[in-house]
Design an enzyme around this catalytic site. Structure first.
Site, PDB file in Angstrom:
ATOM      1  CG  ASP A  11      -5.949  38.747 -59.339  1.00  0.00           C
ATOM      2  OD1 ASP A  11      -7.199  39.098 -59.399  1.00  0.00           O
ATOM      3  OD2 ASP A  11      -4.840  39.288 -59.105  1.00  0.00           O
ATOM      4  N   GLY A  12      -7.278  38.387 -62.277  1.00  0.00           N
ATOM      5  CA  GLY A  12      -7.058  39.197 -63.596  1.00  0.00           C
ATOM      6  C   GLY A  12      -8.376  39.212 -64.665  1.00  0.00           C
ATOM      7  CG  HIS A  28     -16.092  38.648 -62.437  1.00  0.00           C
ATOM      8  ND1 HIS A  28     -14.921  38.415 -61.758  1.00  0.00           N
ATOM      9  CD2 HIS A  28     -16.334  39.748 -62.247  1.00  0.00           C
ATOM     10  CE1 HIS A  28     -14.524  39.406 -61.491  1.00  0.00           C
ATOM     11  NE2 HIS A  28     -15.268  40.377 -61.439  1.00  0.00           N
ATOM     12  CG  ASN A  59     -12.751  39.647 -53.586  1.00  0.00           C
ATOM     13  OD1 ASN A  59     -12.600  38.442 -53.749  1.00  0.00           O
ATOM     14  ND2 ASN A  59     -11.785  40.540 -53.637  1.00  0.00           N
ATOM     15  NE  ARG A  62     -12.896  43.012 -56.012  1.00  0.00           N
ATOM     16  CZ  ARG A  62     -12.108  42.209 -57.139  1.00  0.00           C
ATOM     17  NH1 ARG A  62     -12.779  41.838 -58.220  1.00  0.00           N
ATOM     18  NH2 ARG A  62     -10.863  41.769 -57.020  1.00  0.00           N
ATOM     19  CB  ILE A 182      -0.344  35.403 -49.987  1.00  0.00           C
ATOM     20  CG1 ILE A 182       1.057  34.917 -50.275  1.00  0.00           C
ATOM     21  CG2 ILE A 182      -1.307  34.231 -49.345  1.00  0.00           C
ATOM     22  CD1 ILE A 182       1.287  33.537 -50.925  1.00  0.00           C
ATOM     23  CB  SER A 183      -4.614  38.249 -52.167  1.00  0.00           C
ATOM     24  OG  SER A 183      -3.973  39.224 -52.881  1.00  0.00           O
ATOM     25  CD  GLU A 194       8.406  24.219 -54.467  1.00  0.00           C
ATOM     26  OE1 GLU A 194       8.785  25.101 -55.018  1.00  0.00           O
ATOM     27  OE2 GLU A 194       8.806  23.609 -53.231  1.00  0.00           O
TER      28      GLU A 194
HETATM   29  C1  IPE Z   1      -7.819  37.612 -54.547  1.00  0.00           C
HETATM   30  O1  IPE Z   1      -7.632  38.646 -55.866  1.00  0.00           O
HETATM   31  C2  IPE Z   1      -8.845  36.981 -54.376  1.00  0.00           C
HETATM   32  C3  IPE Z   1      -9.556  36.041 -55.584  1.00  0.00           C
HETATM   33  C4  IPE Z   1      -8.930  35.624 -56.187  1.00  0.00           C
HETATM   34  C5  IPE Z   1     -10.761  35.748 -55.125  1.00  0.00           C
HETATM   35  P1  IPE Z   1      -7.922  39.913 -55.453  1.00  0.00           P
HETATM   36  O2  IPE Z   1      -7.952  40.641 -56.860  1.00  0.00           O
HETATM   37  O3  IPE Z   1      -8.932  40.524 -54.839  1.00  0.00           O
HETATM   38  O4  IPE Z   1      -6.563  40.358 -54.600  1.00  0.00           O
HETATM   39  P2  IPE Z   1      -5.813  41.874 -54.491  1.00  0.00           P
HETATM   40  O5  IPE Z   1      -6.863  42.906 -54.428  1.00  0.00           O
HETATM   41  O6  IPE Z   1      -5.030  42.179 -55.918  1.00  0.00           O
HETATM   42  O7  IPE Z   1      -4.816  41.563 -53.586  1.00  0.00           O
HETATM   43  C1  IPE Z   2     -10.194  37.805 -59.760  1.00  0.00           C
HETATM   44  O1  IPE Z   2     -10.278  38.760 -61.037  1.00  0.00           O
HETATM   45  C2  IPE Z   2     -11.804  37.438 -59.306  1.00  0.00           C
HETATM   46  C3  IPE Z   2     -12.116  37.922 -57.965  1.00  0.00           C
HETATM   47  C4  IPE Z   2     -11.147  38.507 -57.308  1.00  0.00           C
HETATM   48  C5  IPE Z   2     -13.519  37.623 -57.716  1.00  0.00           C
HETATM   49  P1  IPE Z   2     -10.505  40.371 -60.442  1.00  0.00           P
HETATM   50  O2  IPE Z   2     -11.627  40.739 -60.589  1.00  0.00           O
HETATM   51  O3  IPE Z   2      -9.647  40.692 -59.431  1.00  0.00           O
HETATM   52  O4  IPE Z   2      -9.479  40.995 -61.621  1.00  0.00           O
HETATM   53  P2  IPE Z   2      -8.462  42.156 -61.459  1.00  0.00           P
HETATM   54  O5  IPE Z   2      -7.496  42.039 -60.801  1.00  0.00           O
HETATM   55  O6  IPE Z   2      -9.322  43.199 -61.246  1.00  0.00           O
HETATM   56  O7  IPE Z   2      -8.020  42.165 -62.890  1.00  0.00           O
HETATM   57 MG    MG Z   3      -7.534  41.023 -58.673  1.00  0.00          MG
END
Ligand code: IPE
Ligand code: IPE
Ligand code: MG
Length: 237
Positions: A11-12, A28, A59, A62, A182-183, A194
């Site tokens: 994530d991030g 990405h 996702n 999006r 946990i999403s 863990e």
């Molecule tokens: C979880 O991340 C899904 C993946 C890393 C593929 P998200 O960015 O979609 O999760 P939320 O929306 O913060 O819960």
């Molecule tokens: C994780 O990064 C990748 C996917 C969920 C596909 P994000 O796209 O969720 O990045 P943030 O959370 O918006 O920073």
């Molecule tokens: Mg994210």
């Protein structure tokens, strides 16, 4: 002790790009480089199974251009890493509703899953269009369809209907980017995993960060409901 099965909520990416004034897709793209490095490192240190949360069933909601960019990057990853995956004896599998993926992803994905199926050194499991609640609903449906008597339903029967059934038990679940949730990932499998959270954004998460997580794991005491004394007694048996 080293974990047999590590899973990562990567994530991030979006925030990484935002703070640099770049479009999210650049995050990405950079994140795909982290995938390459972390997969290599996991294989080198001898992790049996690495599961990566690459695209959740949520996702799909999006913006369309972001979903399309992610699918394009996935295709590129599968094509470009094919040789590396084969040479390193890595078996690729996927969990999730992969039938929802566009053909540009399905084709290289199906081909690599098929061609790597006899590889033995590590399993790389991509969670694509994956949601743990959906997986549990699918498992319940399959159990009902097989007319299993209610009394015969056990934890191991439920596990046997989940897409992770052939994978080692989940030992370590990592989430990057400072979010502590946990999403909808591996809800059942994470029951005794863990958890490891780091503020590092996924595009900045490279092998050094994986080693740090593995060290943290090695320092944990997994009690599975027992006391420390009981664990020590068991270890001395
Ligand atoms: C979880 O991340 C899904 C993946 C890393 C593929 P998200 O960015 O979609 O999760 P939320 O929306 O913060 O819960
Ligand atoms: C994780 O990064 C990748 C996917 C969920 C596909 P994000 O796209 O969720 O990045 P943030 O959370 O918006 O920073
Ligand atoms: Mg994210």
């Amino acid at each position: 002790m080293q974990p047999r099965h590590v899973a990562i909520i990567m994530d991030g990416n979006g925030r990484w790009a935002n703070t640099r004034g770049l479009p999210r897709v650049e995050g990405h793209r950079k994140g795909a480089e982290s995938v390459r490095d972390v997969v290599r490192a996991a294989r080198q240190v001898g992790i049996e199974c690495l599961t990566l949360y690459a695209f959740s069933s949520q996702n799909w909601q999006r913006p369309l251009d972001e979903v399309e960019a992610l699918m394009q990057l996935l295709r590129e990853y599968l094509l470009e890493e094919r040789q590396e995956i084969m040479e390193n004896d890595i078996r690729l599998i996927a969990i999730g509703h992969i039938e929802r993926l566009p053909a540009i992803v399905r084709e290289p994905l199906d081909a690599l899953i098929r061609d790597s199926s006899q590889n033995k050194s590590m399993t790389l499991c991509l969670a694509l269009s994956y949601g743990a609640r959906e997986a549990l609903v699918d498992a319940a449906r399959a159990a009902i369809r097989s007319r299993i008597p209610p009394e015969a339903l056990t934890e191991s029967t439920i596990s046997s209907y989940l897409p992770t059934r052939d994978l080692p038990p989940l030992d370590l679940l990592i989430r990057t980017s400072g979010e502590q949730r946990i999403s909808n990932f591996l809800l059942w499998e994470a029951a005794y995993a863990e958890l490891y959270f780091t503020d590092t954004l996924w595009p900045d998460f490279r092998r050094g960060e994986l080693y740090t997580a593995l060290e943290a794991y090695a320092g944990r005491e997994r009690r599975f409901g027992l006391t420390s004394e009981q664990l020590r007694a068991k270890a001395n048996e």
